[in-house]
Structures are given as C-alpha cells and as structure tokens.
Design an enzyme around this catalytic site. Structure first.
Site, PDB file in Angstrom:
ATOM      1  N   GLU A  51       0.868  -1.176   0.000  1.00 11.74           N
ATOM      2  CA  GLU A  51       0.000   0.000   0.000  1.00 11.74           C
ATOM      3  C   GLU A  51       0.902   1.222   0.000  1.00 11.74           C
ATOM      4  O   GLU A  51       1.659   1.443   0.934  1.00 11.74           O
ATOM      5  CB  GLU A  51      -0.915  -0.021   1.227  1.00 11.74           C
ATOM      6  CG  GLU A  51      -2.256   0.658   1.011  1.00 11.74           C
ATOM      7  CD  GLU A  51      -2.115   2.171   0.864  1.00 11.74           C
ATOM      8  OE1 GLU A  51      -2.688   2.749  -0.083  1.00 11.74           O
ATOM      9  OE2 GLU A  51      -1.408   2.765   1.702  1.00 11.74           O
ATOM     10  N   CYS A  82       4.037  -2.368  -8.512  1.00 12.42           N
ATOM     11  CA  CYS A  82       2.707  -1.961  -8.035  1.00 12.42           C
ATOM     12  C   CYS A  82       2.819  -0.707  -7.158  1.00 12.42           C
ATOM     13  O   CYS A  82       2.996   0.385  -7.675  1.00 12.42           O
ATOM     14  CB  CYS A  82       2.001  -3.116  -7.329  1.00 12.42           C
ATOM     15  SG  CYS A  82       0.217  -2.858  -7.133  1.00 12.42           S
ATOM     16  N   ARG A 111      -3.437   5.823  -9.077  1.00 12.00           N
ATOM     17  CA  ARG A 111      -3.576   4.772  -8.057  1.00 12.00           C
ATOM     18  C   ARG A 111      -4.874   3.984  -8.261  1.00 12.00           C
ATOM     19  O   ARG A 111      -5.894   4.536  -8.652  1.00 12.00           O
ATOM     20  CB  ARG A 111      -3.588   5.362  -6.643  1.00 12.00           C
ATOM     21  CG  ARG A 111      -2.298   5.993  -6.202  1.00 12.00           C
ATOM     22  CD  ARG A 111      -2.411   6.603  -4.821  1.00 12.00           C
ATOM     23  NE  ARG A 111      -2.396   5.589  -3.772  1.00 12.00           N
ATOM     24  CZ  ARG A 111      -3.418   5.303  -2.986  1.00 12.00           C
ATOM     25  NH1 ARG A 111      -4.573   5.937  -3.131  1.00 12.00           N
ATOM     26  NH2 ARG A 111      -3.297   4.380  -2.050  1.00 12.00           N
ATOM     27  N   ILE A 140      -2.985  -6.488  -8.810  1.00 11.65           N
ATOM     28  CA  ILE A 140      -3.753  -6.456  -7.561  1.00 11.65           C
ATOM     29  C   ILE A 140      -3.891  -5.003  -7.125  1.00 11.65           C
ATOM     30  O   ILE A 140      -2.899  -4.371  -6.751  1.00 11.65           O
ATOM     31  CB  ILE A 140      -3.067  -7.287  -6.456  1.00 11.65           C
ATOM     32  CG1 ILE A 140      -2.865  -8.741  -6.905  1.00 11.65           C
ATOM     33  CG2 ILE A 140      -3.893  -7.228  -5.166  1.00 11.65           C
ATOM     34  CD1 ILE A 140      -2.024  -9.559  -5.949  1.00 11.65           C
ATOM     35  N   ARG A 141      -5.094  -4.458  -7.216  1.00 11.90           N
ATOM     36  CA  ARG A 141      -5.318  -3.027  -6.907  1.00 11.90           C
ATOM     37  C   ARG A 141      -4.257  -2.188  -7.603  1.00 11.90           C
ATOM     38  O   ARG A 141      -3.655  -1.285  -7.016  1.00 11.90           O
ATOM     39  CB  ARG A 141      -5.292  -2.791  -5.393  1.00 11.90           C
ATOM     40  CG  ARG A 141      -6.445  -3.395  -4.632  1.00 11.90           C
ATOM     41  CD  ARG A 141      -6.390  -3.040  -3.161  1.00 11.90           C
ATOM     42  NE  ARG A 141      -6.499  -1.588  -2.954  1.00 11.90           N
ATOM     43  CZ  ARG A 141      -6.118  -0.952  -1.856  1.00 11.90           C
ATOM     44  NH1 ARG A 141      -5.583  -1.619  -0.849  1.00 11.90           N
ATOM     45  NH2 ARG A 141      -6.277   0.341  -1.736  1.00 11.90           N
ATOM     46  N   HIS A 181       2.873  -7.653 -10.374  1.00 17.78           N
ATOM     47  CA  HIS A 181       3.660  -8.322  -9.327  1.00 17.78           C
ATOM     48  C   HIS A 181       4.404  -9.534  -9.902  1.00 17.78           C
ATOM     49  O   HIS A 181       3.931 -10.661  -9.784  1.00 17.78           O
ATOM     50  CB  HIS A 181       2.740  -8.816  -8.212  1.00 17.78           C
ATOM     51  CG  HIS A 181       2.070  -7.752  -7.411  1.00 17.78           C
ATOM     52  ND1 HIS A 181       2.557  -7.324  -6.197  1.00 17.78           N
ATOM     53  CD2 HIS A 181       0.941  -7.030  -7.646  1.00 17.78           C
ATOM     54  CE1 HIS A 181       1.754  -6.389  -5.707  1.00 17.78           C
ATOM     55  NE2 HIS A 181       0.776  -6.191  -6.562  1.00 17.78           N
ATOM     56  N   GLU A 183       6.879 -10.985  -8.691  1.00 11.95           N
ATOM     57  CA  GLU A 183       7.325 -11.843  -7.584  1.00 11.95           C
ATOM     58  C   GLU A 183       6.309 -12.907  -7.213  1.00 11.95           C
ATOM     59  O   GLU A 183       6.622 -13.843  -6.473  1.00 11.95           O
ATOM     60  CB  GLU A 183       7.675 -10.984  -6.364  1.00 11.95           C
ATOM     61  CG  GLU A 183       6.493 -10.406  -5.596  1.00 11.95           C
ATOM     62  CD  GLU A 183       5.875  -9.166  -6.225  1.00 11.95           C
ATOM     63  OE1 GLU A 183       4.964  -8.590  -5.598  1.00 11.95           O
ATOM     64  OE2 GLU A 183       6.295  -8.776  -7.325  1.00 11.95           O
TER      65      GLU A 183
END
Length: 202
Positions: A51, A82, A111, A140-141, A181, A183
């Site tokens: 975040e 991200c 964002r 993811i978001r 992402h 990873e």
C-alpha cells in the site's frame, strides 16, 4: 553476478519475502532494508507491492524517506512493483497530497486504476527488452501509467481485454517500474532484467 553487488528490498510493508526469494533465485545477494544504515549498505533497491501510502508513511517514520530520495536522485538502481511504481512516479493521481512519492520517473500514475481488490486480474504483457513469450502478469489493486515524459521509456502494455493498451511497465535510466507483481508468478525475467540493470549501473 558479482558477489559484491547487493540488492536491498524495502522491508516496511508488502511482498518483501517474495522479492527476496526471487532475487536469490537470480543469484543476487539480497537483504531487507528498514533503516538508513541498511540503505547505505546496498547498491540497488526493490520497492515492493503493498500500500503506497503506508510505505510512504513508514519510510518517513523510519527516517528513510529523504535518504532514499537522495539515493534515487544520485543514480541508485531501483525497481518498484505496483505500490513501488506509484512511489517512483513524478506525479500521482488519486493519491494523498500529504504523502508524496519518492519520485524519479517522469510519469503520471493513477492509483488503484484497475479497481479494488475484487477487481484483481491476470493478463499478458509484452515487455520490450525481455525475451520470450508475453509475461503473465498479476494485477492487484494496480495502478496504470497515464502518460510518460520524454526521458521515460514505455516497456510494456496490457495486450488484450478491457485494459488493452494501458501502460504497465516503464523505465527511465536506472529506474524500473511495473504495475504488476512478477514476484508472485515464478517467472524471474523481470527480476533478472533488474539485476542486469543494477550490474550495468555499478
């Protein structure tokens, strides 16, 4: 990879363990970074997903915000995924004005552009400079990049679906950012690309 090149992972919040593991699989010496002294000991840095506001707040609390900005401006290779992409953006849309980014890449990032957690998705992304099939990317978001300045290079866009054409990977010199992402996928190509970038910058 030369053993005297050390890559840190900003370990304040987010996918820290996954990035450390991916870097280790790329034969990199990787270590978590939480304090200014630990930042001083690394040659390159990964800012993980998580975040962005929380990471920014904790960086300030741990005395890392200004030292990290200084290292970025001084040429340290940094990869942001991200939330890390948001934190490397020169301009952030829909962000909190009291929580600035580290900056470094001349790009405008929005964002949560793809929606909330429930709107997370996977998509193919063709990445310039990375050989092989399109990257199977996990969002993811996630943010996306609205525009880039003349010094920033678009490396990847979503290739199909409702998000087709959206910019999701950018590089500017020693700085690399993706909206997704890598990873979480087991595909090490993005991490290998960054390790090589860090090696060349050393």
């Amino acid at each position: 990879m030369s053993s005297d090149l050390t890559i840190g992972v900003l370990a304040l919040q987010g996918d820290v363990r996954e990035h450390l593991s991916a870097l280790a699989e790329c034969d990199a010496l990787a270590r978590p970074v939480r304090r200014p002294a630990e930042l001083d000991s690394v040659d390159a840095l990964v800012i993980p997903g998580g975040e962005s506001t929380t990471i920014s707040n904790l960086a300030a609390e741990f005395g890392l915000f200004k030292p990290l900005q200084k290292r970025i401006n001084g040429g340290m290779p940094v990869y942001g995924s991200c939330a890390g992409m948001i934190l490397l953006a020169g301009t952030v849309l829909d962000g909190r004005p009291d929580r600035p980014s580290f900056g470094g890449i001349d790009m405008t990032v929005r964002r949560n552009a793809f929606g909330r957690q429930i709107d997370s998705f996977e998509a193919a992304v063709q990445l310039d400079g990375i050989d092989g099939d399109p990257f199977h990317a996990v969002f993811i978001r996630a943010p996306w990049v609205e525009e880039v300045g003349p010094d920033a290079q678009v490396l990847g866009r979503v290739t199909s679906g409702a998000a087709a054409g959206r910019i999701v990977a950018v590089q500017q010199g020693h700085l690399l950012a993706t909206a997704f992402h890598p990873e979480l996928t087991g595909d090490l190509r993005v991490h290998r690309y960054f390790v090589e970038l860090a090696r060349r910058s050393g």
